[in-house]
Scaffold this active site. Structure first.
Site, mmCIF file in Angstrom:
data_model
loop_
_atom_site.group_PDB
_atom_site.id
_atom_site.type_symbol
_atom_site.label_atom_id
_atom_site.label_comp_id
_atom_site.label_asym_id
_atom_site.label_seq_id
_atom_site.Cartn_x
_atom_site.Cartn_y
_atom_site.Cartn_z
ATOM 1 N N ASP A 10 0.863 -1.182 0.000
ATOM 2 C CA ASP A 10 0.000 0.000 0.000
ATOM 3 C C ASP A 10 0.899 1.232 0.000
ATOM 4 O O ASP A 10 2.099 1.126 0.264
ATOM 5 C CB ASP A 10 -0.885 -0.019 1.263
ATOM 6 C CG ASP A 10 -1.782 1.207 1.340
ATOM 7 O OD1 ASP A 10 -2.453 1.507 0.337
ATOM 8 O OD2 ASP A 10 -1.790 1.891 2.378
ATOM 9 N N SER A 11 0.292 2.380 -0.248
ATOM 10 C CA SER A 11 1.054 3.629 -0.183
ATOM 11 C C SER A 11 1.521 3.906 1.252
ATOM 12 O O SER A 11 2.459 4.664 1.449
ATOM 13 C CB SER A 11 0.181 4.781 -0.669
ATOM 14 O OG SER A 11 -1.022 4.810 0.069
ATOM 15 N N CYS A 23 -3.688 -1.072 -2.062
ATOM 16 C CA CYS A 23 -3.980 0.347 -2.286
ATOM 17 C C CYS A 23 -4.950 0.500 -3.465
ATOM 18 O O CYS A 23 -4.672 0.017 -4.564
ATOM 19 C CB CYS A 23 -2.667 1.059 -2.583
ATOM 20 S SG CYS A 23 -2.848 2.803 -2.927
ATOM 21 N N GLU A 27 -6.220 9.163 9.697
ATOM 22 C CA GLU A 27 -4.863 9.065 10.261
ATOM 23 C C GLU A 27 -4.734 9.909 11.522
ATOM 24 O O GLU A 27 -3.925 9.621 12.397
ATOM 25 C CB GLU A 27 -3.828 9.442 9.200
ATOM 26 C CG GLU A 27 -3.836 8.405 8.092
ATOM 27 C CD GLU A 27 -2.583 8.353 7.252
ATOM 28 O OE1 GLU A 27 -1.656 9.140 7.477
ATOM 29 O OE2 GLU A 27 -2.553 7.502 6.341
ATOM 30 N N CYS A 31 -11.228 2.965 -0.995
ATOM 31 C CA CYS A 31 -9.967 3.467 -0.435
ATOM 32 C C CYS A 31 -9.666 2.670 0.829
ATOM 33 O O CYS A 31 -10.581 2.342 1.598
ATOM 34 C CB CYS A 31 -10.084 4.953 -0.102
ATOM 35 S SG CYS A 31 -8.629 5.624 0.735
ATOM 36 N N HIS A 87 -8.512 3.444 3.642
ATOM 37 C CA HIS A 87 -8.823 4.042 4.946
ATOM 38 C C HIS A 87 -10.316 4.053 5.276
ATOM 39 O O HIS A 87 -10.691 4.218 6.430
ATOM 40 C CB HIS A 87 -8.324 5.490 4.989
ATOM 41 C CG HIS A 87 -6.841 5.640 5.045
ATOM 42 N ND1 HIS A 87 -6.008 5.110 4.085
ATOM 43 C CD2 HIS A 87 -6.040 6.259 5.951
ATOM 44 C CE1 HIS A 87 -4.753 5.401 4.391
ATOM 45 N NE2 HIS A 87 -4.746 6.103 5.511
HETATM 46 N N1 DGL Z 1 -3.999 3.807 0.077
HETATM 47 C C1 DGL Z 1 -4.640 4.854 -0.675
HETATM 48 C C2 DGL Z 1 -5.854 4.271 -1.418
HETATM 49 O O1 DGL Z 1 -6.412 3.246 -1.045
HETATM 50 C C3 DGL Z 1 -5.074 5.999 0.220
HETATM 51 C C4 DGL Z 1 -3.923 6.813 0.758
HETATM 52 C C5 DGL Z 1 -3.133 7.537 -0.318
HETATM 53 O O2 DGL Z 1 -3.691 8.442 -0.975
HETATM 54 O O3 DGL Z 1 -1.987 7.178 -0.510
HETATM 55 O O4 DGL Z 1 -6.264 4.825 -2.399
#
Ligand code: DGL
Length: 284
Positions: free
Chosen positions: A25-26, A88, A167, A199, A201
């Site tokens: 993931d990012s 992600c 977050e 997403c 989160h």
């Molecule tokens: N992990 C990213 C997503 O699911 C969200 C956080 C980011 O923008 O890096 O799109």
């Protein structure tokens, strides 16, 4: 000779079953997917990479997200994983095909599992999608939904403030509800009966989202659906890890691990010691 060959193949398969699942993931959002994998596949070992030095991906261009994602996928491939899960949503939307073309192990993104689940439950065939700006701009969910059902009507909204809100730990606050109402205002009065959380989160915001959308709207958490699909891939390939010893999980990040470790507990429901910082400079 034939027996020897069978033995070699069997040995290879047995070996493969012991390999870990790679997840990236990012940042730490992908831990919502890890949580579901741990729940549904408790025997599997996981190697996780969170690109904390370069997040967020949700505001970045397609070329940048592809470059970063490919680098991470190459790193995971080098760790000898048996499957890569692109947890992600932004990377799944913008880079999944490029990763699949360049990586030799099976690769699963989070879009397809979420889309299949949404189409399964939606009666009105009017589906809402929320995600980062890059995910929504890519139209990936819309394309995937309409590929499977051309009659489906899709209402998408980018909700960029949701990631920092989660977050910050404000998912239960009045601010979260106010922001959710503002974003979802454009879709709550439509015919949608299903809402895809596009997403990593957003599963953390489920309570607030349930308050804001009509109670008849079914919320699809892609992380759960993704874990189900990983389960069936491992089953059909016969590469599930046998229930022997307790699996060891490894967590890597690209920036200092402290913040990741602090916030991880809220995503995973358990603390995460021993997160290691590594550099991907060798993977271009
Ligand atoms: N992990 C990213 C997503 O699911 C969200 C956080 C980011 O923008 O890096 O799109």
């Amino acid at each position: 000779m034939i027996d020897q060959l069978h033995e070699a193949i069997n040995f290879k398969d047995k070996d493969k079953s012991l390999l870990p699942i790679g997840v990236f993931d990012s940042g730490l959002g992908g831990l919502t997917v890890v949580k579901q994998l741990l729940l549904h596949l408790p025997n599997e070992a996981i190697i996780y990479f969170g690109d904390t030095a370069r997040l967020p991906y949700g505001t970045k261009s397609i070329l940048t997200v592809r470059k970063f994602s490919l680098q991470i996928a190459r790193f995971l491939q080098d760790q000898d994983v048996k499957i890569i899960v692109v947890a992600c949503n932004t990377a799944s939307s913008l880079a999944l095909n490029v990763i699949k073309e360049n990586i030799a192990v099976p690769v699963l993104g989070v879009i397809e599992p979420g889309v299949s689940a949404a189409l399964r439950v939606s009666k009105s065939k009017s589906i809402g999608v929320i995600g980062t700006t890059a995910t929504i701009l890519s139209g990936a969910y819309e394309k995937a939904l309409q590929k499977l059902d051309p009659t489906v009507n899709v209402n998408s909204v980018a909700c960029p403030l949701f990631v920092p809100l989660v977050e910050e730990g404000w998912e239960q606050s009045d601010v979260a509800e106010m922001i959710a109402r503002k974003y979802l205002d454009q879709i709550i009065n439509t015919e949608i009966d299903t809402l895809i959380l596009g997403c990593t989160h957003y599963p953390i915001l489920k309570d607030v989202l349930h308050k804001v959308v009509n109670h008849r709207v079914i919320i699809i958490d892609s992380s759960i659906e993704t874990a189900h699909q990983v389960c069936s891939i491992l089953q059909s390939e016969k590469i599930q890890r046998p229930k022997k010893s307790k699996p060891t999980h490894k967590f890597y990040v690209s920036d200092r691990p402290q913040r990741f470790e602090e916030i991880a507990e809220r995503f995973l429901g358990e603390s995460l010691p021993n997160v290691k910082q590594i550099s991907l400079d060798d993977y271009q």
